[in-house]
Design a protein around this motif. Structure first.
Motif, PDB file in Angstrom:
ATOM      1  N   LEU A 417       0.857  -1.193   0.000  1.00 56.66           N
ATOM      2  CA  LEU A 417       0.000   0.000   0.000  1.00 56.66           C
ATOM      3  C   LEU A 417       0.890   1.240   0.000  1.00 56.66           C
ATOM      4  O   LEU A 417       2.056   1.179   0.380  1.00 56.66           O
ATOM      5  CB  LEU A 417      -0.904  -0.001   1.226  1.00 56.66           C
ATOM      6  N   GLY A 418       0.323   2.356  -0.441  1.00 56.27           N
ATOM      7  CA  GLY A 418       1.054   3.623  -0.418  1.00 56.27           C
ATOM      8  C   GLY A 418       1.858   3.878  -1.679  1.00 56.27           C
ATOM      9  O   GLY A 418       2.668   4.800  -1.737  1.00 56.27           O
ATOM     10  N   TYR A 419       1.618   3.077  -2.709  1.00 52.65           N
ATOM     11  CA  TYR A 419       2.392   3.190  -3.957  1.00 52.65           C
ATOM     12  C   TYR A 419       1.935   4.368  -4.819  1.00 52.65           C
ATOM     13  O   TYR A 419       2.752   5.052  -5.442  1.00 52.65           O
ATOM     14  CB  TYR A 419       2.224   1.875  -4.725  1.00 52.65           C
ATOM     15  N   ALA A 420       0.626   4.605  -4.871  1.00 54.36           N
ATOM     16  CA  ALA A 420       0.066   5.451  -5.935  1.00 54.36           C
ATOM     17  C   ALA A 420       0.664   6.860  -5.991  1.00 54.36           C
ATOM     18  O   ALA A 420       1.133   7.288  -7.049  1.00 54.36           O
ATOM     19  CB  ALA A 420      -1.454   5.531  -5.805  1.00 54.36           C
ATOM     20  N   VAL A 421       0.627   7.592  -4.878  1.00 53.83           N
ATOM     21  CA  VAL A 421       1.039   9.000  -4.966  1.00 53.83           C
ATOM     22  C   VAL A 421       2.525   9.135  -5.318  1.00 53.83           C
ATOM     23  O   VAL A 421       2.879   9.803  -6.295  1.00 53.83           O
ATOM     24  CB  VAL A 421       0.663   9.780  -3.691  1.00 53.83           C
ATOM     25  N   LEU A 445      -3.691   5.638   0.845  1.00 56.00           N
ATOM     26  CA  LEU A 445      -3.199   7.014   0.723  1.00 56.00           C
ATOM     27  C   LEU A 445      -2.425   7.433   1.967  1.00 56.00           C
ATOM     28  O   LEU A 445      -1.387   8.096   1.887  1.00 56.00           O
ATOM     29  CB  LEU A 445      -4.350   7.994   0.492  1.00 56.00           C
ATOM     30  N   MET A 446      -2.940   7.004   3.135  1.00 55.85           N
ATOM     31  CA  MET A 446      -2.330   7.451   4.391  1.00 55.85           C
ATOM     32  C   MET A 446      -0.938   6.850   4.630  1.00 55.85           C
ATOM     33  O   MET A 446      -0.167   7.374   5.418  1.00 55.85           O
ATOM     34  CB  MET A 446      -3.248   7.121   5.573  1.00 55.85           C
ATOM     35  N   PHE A 447      -0.620   5.751   3.943  1.00 54.88           N
ATOM     36  CA  PHE A 447       0.700   5.138   4.135  1.00 54.88           C
ATOM     37  C   PHE A 447       1.838   6.076   3.705  1.00 54.88           C
ATOM     38  O   PHE A 447       2.918   6.031   4.271  1.00 54.88           O
ATOM     39  CB  PHE A 447       0.806   3.822   3.342  1.00 54.88           C
ATOM     40  N   THR A 448       1.585   6.843   2.648  1.00 54.64           N
ATOM     41  CA  THR A 448       2.639   7.728   2.124  1.00 54.64           C
ATOM     42  C   THR A 448       2.087   9.134   1.899  1.00 54.64           C
ATOM     43  O   THR A 448       2.473   9.823   0.960  1.00 54.64           O
ATOM     44  CB  THR A 448       3.206   7.185   0.790  1.00 54.64           C
TER      45      THR A 448
END
Ligand SMILES: Cc1ncc(C[n+]2csc(CCOP(=O)(O)OP(=O)(O)O)c2C)c(N)n1
Ligand SMILES: [Mg+2]
Length: 536
Positions: A417-421, A445-448
């Motif tokens: 998780l957290g890859y997209a941004v 989203l909150m991961f990164t």
């Protein structure tokens, strides 16, 4: 004749060597131990971008690499910084993406290990060795240009994967003599003629062939299409292969091997050509495909060519060269006319494509408006960088068409998780003129989330679409399916639009399709990312 020697510090030698290998941009976070690399970066003409966490650096380098086809590079300090990047390197490994991490390390000479040096880690290179394809700890300044050249050579040979170079902090600081080491000419793995003959024989006798294209086929998109047209073979792509054959091509079935339609296509086929594809459980979800005795595999990695499905014939080679040789061996066929509904394979492809689309539309129903809005805004040339969220793998994967290879970026095998941004930032830096969208769940989203500030600082037009189901929807679904009490999966969402604004982005809520369309158009014209909060 060896190049002229120059005297410089280890850190500056690193920056110089990166520039010599064509590196234009790095993602990094400075620290006490890597200052000498930082001192060299601007002198070497390398652009530096500031993620807010080293995991963001790794994902950005990965996204950049996927859309440019060139290695992505990160620079970190030692210890925790490297471990922060490790997850991103694990993701790059499982998706076969070349990413180079250059990190500072514990000193080569005393005071050595065990005395409590800042960032001391028992065995950092050993830890990373269990994650990436290759690690190396440099032991002298003179070795730096060689170590960097070796790293680039490894990323350009065979299966592209992440590599790590650690440079002890005393070696970074001290002076030494270095000689430039140029990149070797890119090696190409040519197909053995006997394997090409055997593959051509098996495929040309097939009455109902099919082609499966993975991420390893994406750099041979033209050859994949020509072979499919020559054979009259419907084409299904893996998640990483999505778009290798444009999804409006008459032979395209679509993407995602987990679809029942792809399984049915394989069962209906008497020969299946698999190009650059792991056939991995992370792609198949429902168990292995029944490929016994009828599969031809083209793979640059000999180990992969025998993994997950035993081939009747395998060609271990560069995909483009292997497919080119196969085309020569198959000989000229009739020209493929895209409008010809009677062309070989076209009716079969249409049958499986319709089945896949029906299936995809049903699974994507909760996000139908969102995905239609994205399709309209992105056209044929946009790039979607998705997170490991239901809106991506149950939604966009099957229901949002891709027309170019590497236009749908997704953290596949490793499934982080957290890859997209951050990966979308990397993609936008790599392809500044293209429309790039980050598509995330609220949890991922909150991961990164700090990388929104990095996107704002970089001044890039990047819509960040957050599909918000107030929690870990996938895990909630699994707990429900098991009849377990829900635990750790439900939480209130922050005000994502306000959060985006607080981090220097624009932020809006899009409650309906019209609001989404307007938000996307504004976001593409903006001078910073825009968080578009889409409550489910
Ligand atoms: C680093 C990491 N931690 C935990 C998980 C397990 N996991 C898989 S999906 C998921 C939920 C993600 O939530 P969200 O991003 O909101 O997407 P949704 O499932 O709600 O669509 C979790 C926690 C994971 N894949 N990666
Ligand atoms: Mg969620």
């Amino acid at each position: 004749m060896s190049a002229v020697a120059t005297t410089t510090t280890g850190g500056r030698a690193v920056a110089h060597a990166l520039a010599a290998h064509g590196v234009e941009v790095v993602w990094g976070i400075p620290g006490t131990h890597n200052l000498e690399i930082y001192a060299g970066l601007s002198a070497a003409g390398i652009r530096h971008l500031s993620p807010r966490h080293e995991q963001g650096a790794g994902f950005a380098a990965d996204g950049y690499s996927r859309v440019t086809g060139r290695p992505g590079v990160c620079v970190t300090t030692s210890g925790p910084a490297v471990l922060n990047a490790a997850t991103a390197l694990g993701q790059a490994y499982s998706d076969s993406i070349p990413v180079l991490l250059v990190a500072a390390g514990m000193p080569l000479r005393a005071p050595g290990l065990g005395n409590g040096e800042l960032h001391e880690t028992k065995d950092l290179v050993g830890a990373l060795d269990g994650i990436v394809a290759y690690t190396h700890r440099v032991t002298s300044v003179a070795e730096i240009p060689v170590a960097v050249a070796q790293a680039f050579a490894r990323m350009a040979t065979g299966r592209p994967r992440p590599v790590v170079i650690e440079i002890p902090l005393d070696v970074l600081a001290e002076e030494g003599e270095v000689r430039a080491v140029p990149a070797p000419p890119p090696p190409v793995l040519a197909p053995p003629p006997s394997a090409v003959d055997a593959a051509a024989a098996l495929l040309s006798h097939a009455h109902r062939p099919a082609l499966l294209a993975g991420g390893g086929a994406s750099r041979a998109a033209a050859e994949v299409r020509l072979v499919a047209e020559r054979l009259g073979a419907p084409v299904a792509c893996s998640i990483n292969g999505k778009g290798t054959v444009a999804e409006d091509h008459p032979l395209s079935v679509g993407a995602g091997y987990a679809a029942a339609a792809v399984r049915d296509l394989v069962d209906d086929s008497d020969a299946v050509l698999v190009v650059g594809s792991e056939l991995a459980p992370a792609d198949l979800w429902l168990g292995p495909l029944d490929l016994g005795g009828k599969v031809v595999r083209i793979d640059v990695d000999p180990a992969q060519a025998v993994t997950n499905a035993v081939p009747a014939v395998s060609i271990v080679a560069d995909a483009g060269l292997a497919l080119g040789a196969l085309l020569d061996e198959l000989g000229a066929g009739e020209d493929f006319e895209p409008g010809d509904l009677d062309a070989p394979g076209v009716a079969r492809a249409a049958r499986f494509r319709e089945a896949l689309r029906t299936e995809a539309r049903a699974s994507a129903a909760p996000w139908a408006d969102l995905l239609d809005g994205l399709a309209a805004a992105l056209g044929r040339d946009g790039i979607v960088v998705a997170d490991n969220a239901m809106v991506a793998y149950n939604g966009a994967l099957g229901a949002l068409s891709a027309y170019h290879p590497r236009s749908f970026l997704f953290p596949t095998g490793y499934g982080t998780l957290g890859y997209a941004v951050p990966a979308a930032i990397g993609a936008k830096i790599g392809r500044p003129r293209d429309r790039v969208v980050a598509l995330s769940g609220d949890g991922g989203l909150m991961f990164t989330v700090g990388e929104l500030a990095a996107g704002a600082q970089a001044g890039i037009a990047l819509p960040v679409v957050v599909s918000d189901n107030r929690g870990y929807g996938e895990i909630r679904r699994e707990m429900t399916e098991r009849g377990d009490p829900l635990l750790g999966v439900d939480f209130a969402s922050p005000d994502f639009a306000a959060l985006g604004r607080a981090l220097g982005c624009h932020g809006v809520v899009a409650e309906d399709r019209a609001a989404l369309d307007e938000a996307l158009e504004r976001a593409f014209a903006a001078d910073r990312p825009t968080v578009i909060h889409v409550p489910e």
